[in-house]
Design a protein around this motif. Structure first.
Motif, short mmCIF file in Angstrom:
data_model
loop_
_atom_site.label_atom_id
_atom_site.label_comp_id
_atom_site.label_asym_id
_atom_site.label_seq_id
_atom_site.Cartn_x
_atom_site.Cartn_y
_atom_site.Cartn_z
N VAL A 264 0.85 -1.19 0.00
CA VAL A 264 0.00 0.00 0.00
C VAL A 264 0.89 1.23 0.00
CG1 VAL A 264 -1.93 -1.11 1.22
CG2 VAL A 264 -0.14 0.04 2.53
N THR A 265 0.36 2.32 -0.52
CA THR A 265 1.08 3.59 -0.50
C THR A 265 0.47 4.50 0.55
OG1 THR A 265 1.64 3.41 -2.84
CG2 THR A 265 1.77 5.60 -1.85
N LEU A 266 1.26 4.87 1.54
CA LEU A 266 0.84 5.80 2.58
C LEU A 266 1.60 7.12 2.42
CD1 LEU A 266 0.86 3.35 5.62
CD2 LEU A 266 -1.03 3.88 4.09
N LYS A 267 1.32 8.06 3.28
CA LYS A 267 2.00 9.36 3.17
C LYS A 267 3.51 9.20 3.32
CE LYS A 267 -1.81 12.29 4.74
NZ LYS A 267 -2.27 13.25 5.77
N GLY A 268 3.92 8.21 4.11
CA GLY A 268 5.35 7.99 4.32
C GLY A 268 6.00 7.16 3.23
N GLY A 269 5.22 6.73 2.21
CA GLY A 269 5.77 5.93 1.12
C GLY A 269 5.23 4.51 1.13
N ASN B 299 -6.25 6.37 -1.11
CA ASN B 299 -7.34 7.14 -1.70
C ASN B 299 -8.14 6.25 -2.65
OD1 ASN B 299 -5.71 6.82 -3.91
ND2 ASN B 299 -5.40 9.01 -4.32
N ARG B 300 -7.91 4.91 -2.50
CA ARG B 300 -8.73 3.92 -3.18
C ARG B 300 -8.58 3.90 -4.70
NH1 ARG B 300 -9.80 0.22 0.60
NH2 ARG B 300 -10.68 1.15 2.47
N ASP B 301 -7.38 4.28 -5.24
CA ASP B 301 -7.13 4.06 -6.66
C ASP B 301 -7.25 2.57 -6.90
OD1 ASP B 301 -6.66 6.69 -7.07
OD2 ASP B 301 -4.48 6.55 -6.93
N LYS B 302 -8.00 2.19 -7.92
CA LYS B 302 -8.38 0.79 -8.08
C LYS B 302 -7.44 0.02 -8.97
CE LYS B 302 -11.31 -2.42 -7.05
NZ LYS B 302 -11.41 -2.87 -5.68
N ARG B 303 -6.92 -1.11 -8.46
CA ARG B 303 -6.19 -2.07 -9.27
C ARG B 303 -7.08 -3.26 -9.47
NH1 ARG B 303 -2.18 -4.91 -7.64
NH2 ARG B 303 -1.39 -5.31 -9.74
N GLU C 296 -1.94 -4.17 10.29
CA GLU C 296 -0.61 -3.76 10.73
C GLU C 296 0.18 -3.39 9.48
OE1 GLU C 296 3.40 -5.57 12.93
OE2 GLU C 296 1.75 -6.90 12.35
N ASN C 297 0.79 -2.21 9.46
CA ASN C 297 1.59 -1.76 8.33
C ASN C 297 3.07 -1.85 8.69
OD1 ASN C 297 -0.71 -1.11 6.81
ND2 ASN C 297 -0.84 0.91 7.75
N VAL C 298 3.88 -2.43 7.79
CA VAL C 298 5.31 -2.58 8.06
C VAL C 298 6.12 -1.97 6.92
CG1 VAL C 298 4.87 -4.70 9.35
CG2 VAL C 298 5.57 -4.84 6.96
N ASN C 299 7.36 -1.59 7.20
CA ASN C 299 8.25 -1.05 6.20
C ASN C 299 8.76 -2.16 5.28
OD1 ASN C 299 8.12 1.57 7.28
ND2 ASN C 299 9.70 1.08 8.79
N PRO D 28 1.51 -0.81 -5.75
CA PRO D 28 0.82 -0.83 -4.46
C PRO D 28 -0.53 -0.15 -4.51
CG PRO D 28 2.50 0.86 -4.47
CD PRO D 28 2.65 0.10 -5.77
N GLN D 29 -1.41 -0.57 -3.61
CA GLN D 29 -2.70 0.11 -3.45
C GLN D 29 -2.45 1.43 -2.73
OE1 GLN D 29 -5.33 -2.46 -1.35
NE2 GLN D 29 -5.32 -4.05 -2.92
#
Length: 396
Positions: free
Chosen positions: A47-52, A132-136, A68-71, A128-129
């Motif tokens: 997934v793509t978050l503000k931190g990348g 903002n829900r850009d659809k793959r 849970e999100n991990v680097n 990555p997803q």
């Protein structure tokens, strides 16, 4: 890489996938312990978050999802650690689908299926997803898919026909639900699937494409419908595509006796109690996965009688909607009593169709007698409160 591997080789493979950002999705299933301390399934996606770039671990337990999100630099170790809790995993990368099977000693066997060029596309990294829900889509736009072209959903160049875009979205939404349930299907044998009330079979063809062509699983799918002309058209298209293990026939759900056992049952928009008949067939077969989108529901509308609800029931349109919700609640509870984990999911946006609920049921490995009795008592109170006699109980 196929065959047995040691932990060092396994970790090296995961580190390579992580370093090259090739992970599309990983699904861990079949927990090693059945005491509820391990989530029944874990799914990992980029997934793509503000931190990348991050990798989201979604764990399902007690019908709740925990995230849970991990680097990226933590991914390989987290995937390796996750595998210690499960008996199997499906690691999907841009290059291959890798099935990992663990024995009682924790030793791993890998089965890799390389993707063909039309499955890989041109991307060297997984996309990555984003939040903002850009659809793959499972079947992305811009890449021609033969059955979609034949059905008039796509042009030969892979562009979605404007008038068919809602159908394109529906097909992809359906395949997302199939992909989530696929790890629950048995392996090591041909999969037998029945689609009751298949109609024009957009989703039947999509199902075969995903499992047989994309996943390269041995699959035999049988579509059943009452309309002879529709079945003839579907049979012709399956023949033209060379899909010999996808067959169709004219027939009624209640009279179908073609198989001794079925691994997956699909029933989409079967009218009124036809949905119930299909669910009973699926339970009788002990199907591993059931996907059902109910259509019109008249049975309980005629039966519901409860003075306390009279302010609601005296309005026809409200009674109709309430009866539909009650019908699906009863179906879900009876599936749970029959040994299935059941979810009610939104199939397609409500603005496109009011028939937007999908019942997804997966065969469970068993619940305690006490929990079954509590569920039964809860269900019977609800049924008796409404003074109804559901088809699935009468015909069972």
């Amino acid at each position: 890489m196929n065959g047995k591997v040691g932990q060092r080789e396994w970790l090296a493979l995961l580190e390579k996938i992580a370093a090259e950002e090739r992970l599309v999705q990983a699904v861990f299933s079949a927990p090693r312990r059945k005491d509820g301390t391990i989530a029944r399934k874990a799914t990992v996606r980029p997934v793509t978050l503000k931190g990348g770039l991050r990798y989201q671990f979604e764990r399902l337990a007690d019908n709740k999802a925990f995230h849970e999100n991990v680097n990226a630099d933590e991914l390989a170790a987290k995937l390796a650690n996750e595998m210690t809790s499960y008996k199997q995993a499906l690691i999907q990368t841009t290059e291959a689908d890798i099935q990992a099977l663990a024995n009682k000693k924790g030793e791993l066997t890998l089965i890799a299926r390389a993707k063909t060029s039309d499955q890989e596309g041109t991307a060297s990294k997984a996309v990555p997803q984003t939040h903002n829900r850009d659809k793959r889509y499972v079947l992305p736009e811009g890449e021609p898919v033969l059955f979609l072209v034949a059905l008039g959903v796509m042009t030969p160049e892979g562009k979605v026909v404007k008038a068919k875009y809602d159908k394109f979205r529906q097909i992809n939404r359906f395949l997302e639900m199939v992909a989530d349930a696929a790890p629950e299907l048995p392996r090591g044998k041909p999969l037998h699937i029945v689609d009751f009330g298949c109609g024009k079979s957009y989703l039947t063809f999509a199902l075969y494409h995903y499992l047989a062509v994309k996943m390269k699983l041995p699959v035999r799918i049988f579509g059943l419908d009452l309309k002879k002309d529709v079945i003839e058209a579907c049979s012709k298209l399956a023949s033209e595509l060379g899909w010999e293990e996808l067959t169709f026939a004219v027939g009624d759900i209640s009279d179908f006796k073609g198989q001794a056992s079925i691994d997956m049952v699909v029933t989409l928009h079967a009218c009124d109690t036809a949905t119930d008949a299909a669910l009973l067939k699926a339970i009788g077969w002990g199907a591993s996965v059931i996907l059902s989108v109910p259509c019109c529901q008249h049975e309980l509308f005629r039966q519901i009688s409860q003075p306390v609800l009279q302010p609601l029931l005296k309005h026809g349109i409200l009674k109709e909607r309430f009866a539909a919700l009650a019908t699906d609640a009863i179906r879900a509870n009876l599936l749970e009593l029959a040994g299935y984990r059941t979810q009610m999911l939104e199939f397609i946006d409500l603005e496109h169709t009011p028939k937007n609920l999908l019942i997804r049921a997966v065969k469970s490995r068993g619940s305690s007698p006490a929990s079954i009795e509590n569920l039964r008592a809860e269900y019977e109170r609800f049924r008796d409160f409404l003074s109804v006699s559901p088809f699935m109980e009468r015909e069972n």
